[in-house]
Design an enzyme around this catalytic site. Sequence first.
Site, PDB file in Angstrom:
ATOM      1  N   GLY A   1       0.814  -1.214   0.000  1.00  0.00           N
ATOM      2  CA  GLY A   1       0.000   0.000   0.000  1.00  0.00           C
ATOM      3  C   GLY A   1       0.847   1.263   0.000  1.00  0.00           C
TER       4      GLY A   1
ATOM      5  NE  ARG B   1      -7.838   7.177   4.669  1.00  0.00           N
ATOM      6  CZ  ARG B   1      -8.473   6.246   5.377  1.00  0.00           C
ATOM      7  NH1 ARG B   1      -8.687   5.045   4.847  1.00  0.00           N
ATOM      8  NH2 ARG B   1      -8.886   6.494   6.601  1.00  0.00           N
TER       9      ARG B   1
ATOM     10  CE  LYS C   1      -1.201   1.853   4.542  1.00  0.00           C
ATOM     11  NZ  LYS C   1      -2.638   1.524   4.441  1.00  0.00           N
TER      12      LYS C   1
ATOM     13  N   GLY D   1      -6.783  -6.966  -5.232  1.00  0.00           N
ATOM     14  CA  GLY D   1      -7.351  -7.578  -4.041  1.00  0.00           C
ATOM     15  C   GLY D   1      -6.337  -8.324  -3.197  1.00  0.00           C
TER      16      GLY D   1
ATOM     17  CG  ASN E   1      34.574  17.956  38.075  1.00  0.00           C
ATOM     18  OD1 ASN E   1      33.567  17.577  38.662  1.00  0.00           O
ATOM     19  ND2 ASN E   1      34.734  19.218  37.695  1.00  0.00           N
TER      20      ASN E   1
ATOM     21  CB  ALA F   1      29.914  25.070  34.183  1.00  0.00           C
TER      22      ALA F   1
ATOM     23  CB  SER G   1      38.556  28.624  34.754  1.00  0.00           C
ATOM     24  OG  SER G   1      38.179  27.697  35.741  1.00  0.00           O
TER      25      SER G   1
END
Length: 455
Positions: free
Chosen positions: A15, A19, A26, A84, A365, A368, A411
């Site tokens: 199919g 639709r 599909k 069919g 570690n 951020a 940092s």
Amino acid sequence: MPTPRNALAVILAAGEGTRMKSDRPKVLHEIASRSLLAHALSSAAEAGVGRVAVVVGPGRDDVCAEARRYAPEAEIFVQSERRGTAHAVLAARAAIAKGCDDLLVLFADTPLVEGRTIAALRAALAAGASVAVLGFEASDPFGYGRVLRDAGGRLIAIREEKDASEAERAVTLCNAGLMAIDGGEALALLDRIDNKNAKGEFYLTDVVELARAAGCEMGVVVADESEVQGVNDRMQLAQAEAVVQTRLRRAAMAGGATLIAPETVFLSADTVIGRDVTIEPHVVIGPAVVIGDGAVIHSFSHLEGARIGEGAAVGPFARLRPGAALAQNAKVGNFVEIKNANLAQGAKVNHLTYIGDADIGANANIGAGTITCNYDGFLKSRTRIGENAFIGSNSALVAPVTIGAGAYIGSGSVITKDVAPDALAVARGRQMEKAGWAVSFRAAQAEKKAKGKTS
């Protein structure tokens, strides 16, 4: 002990699904990150079906590829004309002719049928039926074929809506489409089907009357209506998604996981969740995710292609992309993205960080605002951070680069060269200070403003 019965499933997947209003066929639309076709193939496998034939439409290489992705040994057949359901099944004639004990006819756009239901159809054949059909009690039977039985409850026919009498249309037991046929009789029955009906098509359902006329035993398996719903448009796709998500959530909780607000958690069909896992509200889990025992997934996190170790924590607001692997007790915090990276035991990436194409050592570690600069516009390179290393906030690690075990990165550093174990690396501009500068600056600006010289 009786010899186990072997089975062939013919899955109808030709199919186009107009639709759906989609360029994709599909059967390639997805529920719980798995295509409709893949759901049908999975259910067949759960029912112990050893051989699969998939009937596709012309030129559908994409559907063929999907079938072989989930069932590498699947035989593929093309239905060149739409005449069919029986005509579609006979497109797989060569596979059927090889012989089987049980022939199962399944539909790729009926993806919610469970393996145990297909197994029940097989059990009906094993009990002596030549044909067994799957039915359901319809809340609204309009449009469905009716499953007709005699006074003794024996199956006599399936009548399509357009061919049914007024009395037959009053029947609420409807045909779900799926059928099991004795493999030794299947081709003979299928070849006797004609197209003398209102639509001029070859109906698979005519097998019932043909088998009954031949004196064969018949069987009916009744499923819940929600299990046999088809998917033909986007609304039905969403409804099917809701059914599958409910199943997946229940299975996760039955297996020992806590879903605090299960209706807000979305899982994939292949999600693996261990015991004592906690998943907070508003979590989305894509395909290929494994969550180990005792892990916690905090709210608003999105995971895909990731492995989370025992006792690890993710989120809130974290994103794990394919290739993310967290070992035991590793931690990924809020607004962190991990891609194709390994975090060893106890490693922590707590805030506002991107880690891509990297290996993070045990108990390291990551501060951020850190990013691994893994892409130069042409190639991706890897960052390696040793165990117990400490990466200061707002650092950029330009790959390929290796940070040794126990090293410290100051940092705000931009690291472009390898750092030795236990060393301190600082790579930023030297801080300069001019005493009293701000006072004179403000005075000068105020004077300019008073003279109207500001732009």
